[in-house]
Motif scaffolding. Structure first.
Motif, PDB file in Angstrom:
ATOM      1  N   GLY B 183       0.816  -1.210   0.000  1.00  0.00           N
ATOM      2  CA  GLY B 183       0.000   0.000   0.000  1.00  0.00           C
ATOM      3  C   GLY B 183       0.842   1.248   0.000  1.00  0.00           C
ATOM      4  O   GLY B 183       0.568   2.194  -0.747  1.00  0.00           O
ATOM      5  N   VAL B 184       1.908   1.258   0.801  1.00  0.00           N
ATOM      6  CA  VAL B 184       2.709   2.483   0.896  1.00  0.00           C
ATOM      7  C   VAL B 184       3.496   2.705  -0.399  1.00  0.00           C
ATOM      8  O   VAL B 184       3.667   3.849  -0.826  1.00  0.00           O
ATOM      9  CB  VAL B 184       3.629   2.475   2.141  1.00  0.00           C
ATOM     10  N   SER B 185       3.926   1.615  -1.061  1.00  0.00           N
ATOM     11  CA  SER B 185       4.635   1.881  -2.326  1.00  0.00           C
ATOM     12  C   SER B 185       3.669   2.398  -3.382  1.00  0.00           C
ATOM     13  O   SER B 185       4.027   3.278  -4.167  1.00  0.00           O
ATOM     14  CB  SER B 185       5.434   0.673  -2.834  1.00  0.00           C
ATOM     15  N   LEU B 186       2.427   1.873  -3.375  1.00  0.00           N
ATOM     16  CA  LEU B 186       1.436   2.381  -4.318  1.00  0.00           C
ATOM     17  C   LEU B 186       1.102   3.846  -4.010  1.00  0.00           C
ATOM     18  O   LEU B 186       1.036   4.691  -4.916  1.00  0.00           O
ATOM     19  CB  LEU B 186       0.168   1.527  -4.264  1.00  0.00           C
ATOM     20  N   ALA B 187       0.931   4.150  -2.722  1.00  0.00           N
ATOM     21  CA  ALA B 187       0.608   5.526  -2.318  1.00  0.00           C
ATOM     22  C   ALA B 187       1.707   6.485  -2.770  1.00  0.00           C
ATOM     23  O   ALA B 187       1.423   7.579  -3.275  1.00  0.00           O
ATOM     24  CB  ALA B 187       0.419   5.597  -0.807  1.00  0.00           C
ATOM     25  N   LEU B 188       2.961   6.048  -2.623  1.00  0.00           N
ATOM     26  CA  LEU B 188       4.083   6.917  -3.018  1.00  0.00           C
ATOM     27  C   LEU B 188       4.064   7.165  -4.530  1.00  0.00           C
ATOM     28  O   LEU B 188       4.254   8.296  -4.989  1.00  0.00           O
ATOM     29  CB  LEU B 188       5.408   6.272  -2.586  1.00  0.00           C
ATOM     30  N   ILE B 189       3.811   6.110  -5.300  1.00  0.00           N
ATOM     31  CA  ILE B 189       3.730   6.266  -6.758  1.00  0.00           C
ATOM     32  C   ILE B 189       2.658   7.284  -7.121  1.00  0.00           C
ATOM     33  O   ILE B 189       2.883   8.213  -7.908  1.00  0.00           O
ATOM     34  CB  ILE B 189       3.398   4.906  -7.441  1.00  0.00           C
ATOM     35  N   ILE B 190       1.481   7.122  -6.519  1.00  0.00           N
ATOM     36  CA  ILE B 190       0.362   8.010  -6.855  1.00  0.00           C
ATOM     37  C   ILE B 190       0.670   9.447  -6.448  1.00  0.00           C
ATOM     38  O   ILE B 190       0.433  10.391  -7.207  1.00  0.00           O
ATOM     39  CB  ILE B 190      -0.931   7.516  -6.172  1.00  0.00           C
ATOM     40  N   VAL B 191       1.245   9.618  -5.252  1.00  0.00           N
ATOM     41  CA  VAL B 191       1.566  10.971  -4.777  1.00  0.00           C
ATOM     42  C   VAL B 191       2.576  11.639  -5.715  1.00  0.00           C
ATOM     43  O   VAL B 191       2.401  12.799  -6.106  1.00  0.00           O
ATOM     44  CB  VAL B 191       2.096  10.925  -3.316  1.00  0.00           C
ATOM     45  N   ILE B 192       3.619  10.890  -6.113  1.00  0.00           N
ATOM     46  CA  ILE B 192       4.640  11.472  -6.991  1.00  0.00           C
ATOM     47  C   ILE B 192       4.043  11.865  -8.345  1.00  0.00           C
ATOM     48  O   ILE B 192       4.292  12.960  -8.859  1.00  0.00           O
ATOM     49  CB  ILE B 192       5.808  10.468  -7.197  1.00  0.00           C
TER      50      ILE B 192
END
Lengths: 273, 251
Positions: B183-192
């Motif tokens: 989840g956190v890697s997906l969240a980081l991708i989306i935020v970037i």
């Protein structure tokens, strides 16, 4: 053939506890259970006497474990009644030891907390809970470090913790489902003697499922031999050898004879099915 | 390999740097497009000691952290609720699976229309994506709780609720952490991505795109490097928390 098989086996012995075996502790009447097409029990009756060690032995898939799972409420019977000296299961203090100790213990709790866990569901003051565990440890002469997590212990030690967890509530009945089958031989021998000492000390009614005939006879007051599909009591053999039994018991004439008889019944049962 | 002991993982790092530096020397690509690692690390140092890069880093950390926090608050309870009832799970499995398979970036315009181009939109979309990943993993963990363990609690007298709180919750924790890390890697991708294109004035995504447009290549590489380090750091953080509190995992 399956239906008729038990009938010709009756000649080898009595298919129920002999008269005078004492008061019935567990009374099973008209028990039926099927898994889909496979009928495991069909109108099964049985009395298990109080304060005795009963080994359940029979061919694979005959319903040894199913029996104690039905009696202990892990499976629901299709019909029939099971009473503990007249009481229902939910009013009965019982313990259950699983074959797979690794999956039965809670790895997120220290061993001591695992043992203490069932006391949560009984009205026992917090102070007395620890006392109970201590008393149990003293009585068993257990030397292992109970502050460890289960996965830090050996297999035998884990099963010992698991047995202690089932004993801490001071049960009137203890069910054991092939508890030593995942242990190595040396550990099995040690655990048999631990269990025997425990039984002699507490005289708790024990129902012990085993796939090892020697172990079943060695530990038992009574060996219950089951036949297959639907299960019937093929023979109910009383083992009168005095306790404590030791390694020497295994080579005694009495022991050898009883074991041979059980094996004989077992083989007829397998062929009959 | 044992000869290098704990330094073994560094071999790859040194190897990469050597190849990179070599490629720079022999000009495999234009030096403007591929600056030397030295130039990049200088830009990282410069940016992270009081430069714009540090501010952007903190903005991205803040958005990603908030997203994973909200995603956990939504995904974990829902996952437990779904996982503890097979019929309920079966009935919504397809819907959850469908939304989980939908690229979160595809719903940006929708959230933009609802919440405008501010910070809220970025966090909402990242939360949306991450919470579904977490929900799925938690539900899976609860459903796959070891049956013997549930039976053990049952024969000891635990009620259905106690079986849930004393056994299922703990049983699902290892899988919950898998969900949190994914989840956190997906969240980081989306935020970037959001920081690059959705009306941003800061954040690592904005920094990367900004420096690319200004052709400040060492700085662009520096921002990419910091974004990578951030993703690695988040993963490591959750791994360490898991090892500390879910000590029985895999044993």
């Amino acid at each position: 053939m399956a239906e008729g098989a038990p009938a010709n086996l009756l000649a080898t012995g009595t298919p129920s506890p002999p008269a005078g075996a004492g008061e019935a502790h567990i009374t099973i009447r008209g028990l039926s259970k099927a898994f889909g097409e496979a009928v495991i029990y069909d109108g099964f009756d049985l009395d298990i006497p109080r304060g005795r060690f009963v080994s359940v032995f029979g061919p694979n898939g005959c319903g040894k474990s199913t029996l104690i799972n039905l009696v202990a409420g892990l499976l629901e019977a299709d019909s029939g009644t099971i009473r503990f000296a007249g009481k229902r299961l939910r009013d009965t203090n019982f313990g259950y030891v699983f074959q797979n100790y690794r999956e039965a213990l809670f790895p997120w709790m220290r061993s001591i907390d695992n043992i203490r866990y069932p006391l949560k569901f009984r009205n026992i003051p917090r102070a007395e809970r620890s006392e109970r565990v201590e008393r149990l440890v003293d009585r068993l002469g257990v030397t292992l470090d109970l502050a460890k997590y289960p996965y830090q212990l050996s297999g035998g030690q884990q099963q010992l913790v698991s047995i202690m967890r089932s004993l801490v509530i001071e049960p009137e009945v203890l069910f054991l489902d092939e508890p030593f089958s995942a242990l190595d031989y040396e550990m099995t021998l040690f655990m048999r003697d631990q269990l025997q000492a425990l039984f002699m000390d507490t005289r708790t009614t024990m129902v012990f499922v085993s796939h090892d005939l020697e172990e079943a006879v060695y530990l038992a007051d009574d060996v219950m031999l089951l036949s297959r599909g639907p299960a019937e009591v093929a023979d109910y053999v009383t083992v009168g050898i005095p306790r404590p039994r030791t390694a020497a018991t295994i080579s005694q004439a009495d022991f050898v004879r009883i074991k041979a008889h059980c094996l004989d019944v077992f083989q007829k049962t397998v062929r009959g099915a | 390999m044992d000869r290098f002991g704990p330094l073994t993982p560094l071999i790859g790092v040194v190897g990469l740097l050597v190849v990179w530096q070599f490629a720079y020397w022999v000009e495999v690509v234009d030096r403007v497009l591929l600056p030397s690692p030295v130039a990049m690390f200088a830009a990282v140092w410069h940016g992270m000691t009081g430069g714009q890069l540090l501010l952007d880093f903190f903005r991205t950390v803040e958005r990603t952290s908030l997203s994973i926090l909200y995603a956990g608050l939504i995904g974990i309870p829902l996952g437990i609720a779904l996982g503890s009832s097979i019929p309920v799970y079966r009935s919504v499995e397809f819907v959850v699976d469908f939304f989980r398979s939908t690229p979160a970036s595809a719903v940006f315009p929708l959230f933009l229309a609802i919440s405008g181009p501010g910070d809220a939109t970025k966090i909402q979309v990242a939360t949306f994506g991450a919470s579904l990943v977490i929900l799925f993993n938690v539900a899976y963990g609860v459903m796959n709780a070891r049956k013997t363990r549930l039976q053990a609690a049952q024969v000891m007298g635990a009620s259905r609720l106690r079986v849930l709180t004393d056994v299922m919750l703990f049983e699902s924790l290892p899988q919950t952490f898998v969900g949190l890390r994914n989840g956190v890697s997906l969240a980081l991708i989306i935020v970037i991505v959001a920081e690059m294109f959705i009306g941003s004035i800061d954040g690592l995504g904005h920094n990367v795109l900004d420096n690319q447009m200004l052709f400040e290549m060492p700085r662009m590489y520096a921002a990419i490097f910091v974004a990578g380090a951030l993703g690695y750091g988040f993963n490591l953080l959750f791994l360490l928390i898991e090892r500390r509190y879910v000590h029985w995992s895999g044993r």
